[in-house]
Design a protein around this motif. Structure first.
Motif, PDB file in Angstrom:
ATOM      1  N   SER A 170       0.815  -1.218   0.000  1.00 26.70           N
ATOM      2  CA  SER A 170       0.000   0.000   0.000  1.00 26.70           C
ATOM      3  C   SER A 170       0.850   1.269   0.000  1.00 26.70           C
ATOM      4  O   SER A 170       0.369   2.336  -0.378  1.00 26.70           O
ATOM      5  N   ALA A 171       2.101   1.162   0.380  1.00 32.60           N
ATOM      6  CA  ALA A 171       2.983   2.327   0.397  1.00 32.60           C
ATOM      7  C   ALA A 171       3.777   2.487  -0.896  1.00 32.60           C
ATOM      8  O   ALA A 171       4.512   3.455  -1.062  1.00 32.60           O
ATOM      9  N   GLY A 172       3.608   1.556  -1.830  1.00 33.98           N
ATOM     10  CA  GLY A 172       4.364   1.607  -3.081  1.00 33.98           C
ATOM     11  C   GLY A 172       3.861   2.696  -4.007  1.00 33.98           C
ATOM     12  O   GLY A 172       2.739   3.190  -3.871  1.00 33.98           O
ATOM     13  N   PRO A 173       4.676   3.075  -4.983  1.00 31.34           N
ATOM     14  CA  PRO A 173       4.258   4.097  -5.955  1.00 31.34           C
ATOM     15  C   PRO A 173       3.153   3.579  -6.872  1.00 31.34           C
ATOM     16  O   PRO A 173       2.994   2.362  -7.038  1.00 31.34           O
ATOM     17  N   TRP A 174       2.420   4.487  -7.469  1.00 34.09           N
ATOM     18  CA  TRP A 174       1.271   4.131  -8.313  1.00 34.09           C
ATOM     19  C   TRP A 174       1.662   3.224  -9.479  1.00 34.09           C
ATOM     20  O   TRP A 174       0.886   2.377  -9.888  1.00 34.09           O
ATOM     21  N   TRP A 175       2.866   3.387  -9.994  1.00 37.07           N
ATOM     22  CA  TRP A 175       3.241   2.683 -11.217  1.00 37.07           C
ATOM     23  C   TRP A 175       3.601   1.214 -10.997  1.00 37.07           C
ATOM     24  O   TRP A 175       3.848   0.500 -11.965  1.00 37.07           O
ATOM     25  N   ILE A 176       3.577   0.728  -9.763  1.00 38.46           N
ATOM     26  CA  ILE A 176       3.865  -0.693  -9.553  1.00 38.46           C
ATOM     27  C   ILE A 176       2.789  -1.588 -10.157  1.00 38.46           C
ATOM     28  O   ILE A 176       3.013  -2.770 -10.373  1.00 38.46           O
TER      29      ILE A 176
END
Length: 148
Positions: free
Chosen positions: A67-73
């Motif tokens: 949930s803390a990852g960037p949108w582009w993952i």
């Protein structure tokens, strides 16, 4: 992992790409629509990786970190659907060789940009003359091969 094993596995992965495109193209014909072939292909992929994960005993994922990852993952999944669908629609028209050569040219071009700008969290690697020349040679090979 040794360099030789890494190269051998990469070659095997390369062998898998046109096999995937060809088999998915036929699957699309059998099912009556390319989107159904994409769905079936991805379901089989999901089952295959789930089985492999059970055999290898992969630990549970860290969903909090997700949930803390960037949108582009999330782009990898979208790219997979796009690739599979385009492949099964285009391979019968272009043939496996022309399709795969176009894919490789596209991969090389975006890879140069990703390296240059450090996109998607990758370290920056400015393109050398050798890299640009290598991509140009592959592009020229694609142009020559696709005219025949």
């Amino acid at each position: 992992m040794s360099l030789l094993i890494a190269i051998a596995l990469s070659l095997l992965a390369g062998f898998a790409v046109p096999l995937q495109a060809g088999s998915n193209a036929r699957l699309g014909v059998i099912l009556g629509h390319p989107f159904w072939a994409t769905v079936i292909s991805l379901l089989v992929s999901g089952l295959a990786i789930a089985l492999l994960m059970l055999i290898v005993k992969v630990p549970r994922p860290n969903l909090v970190a997700l949930s803390a990852g960037p949108w582009w993952i999330w782009l990898g999944g979208v790219a997979g659907v796009f690739y599979i669908t385009v492949a099964l629609m285009v391979v019968p028209r272009l043939g496996a060789l022309n399709f795969i050569m176009a894919v490789v040219v596209g991969q090389l071009m975006i890879s140069l940009l990703m390296d240059y700008f450090g996109l998607l969290g990758l370290p920056r690697h400015p393109p050398s003359l050798q890299k640009i020349l290598g991509v140009s040679v592959v592009l020229a090979g694609f142009i020559i091969a696709s005219r025949g």
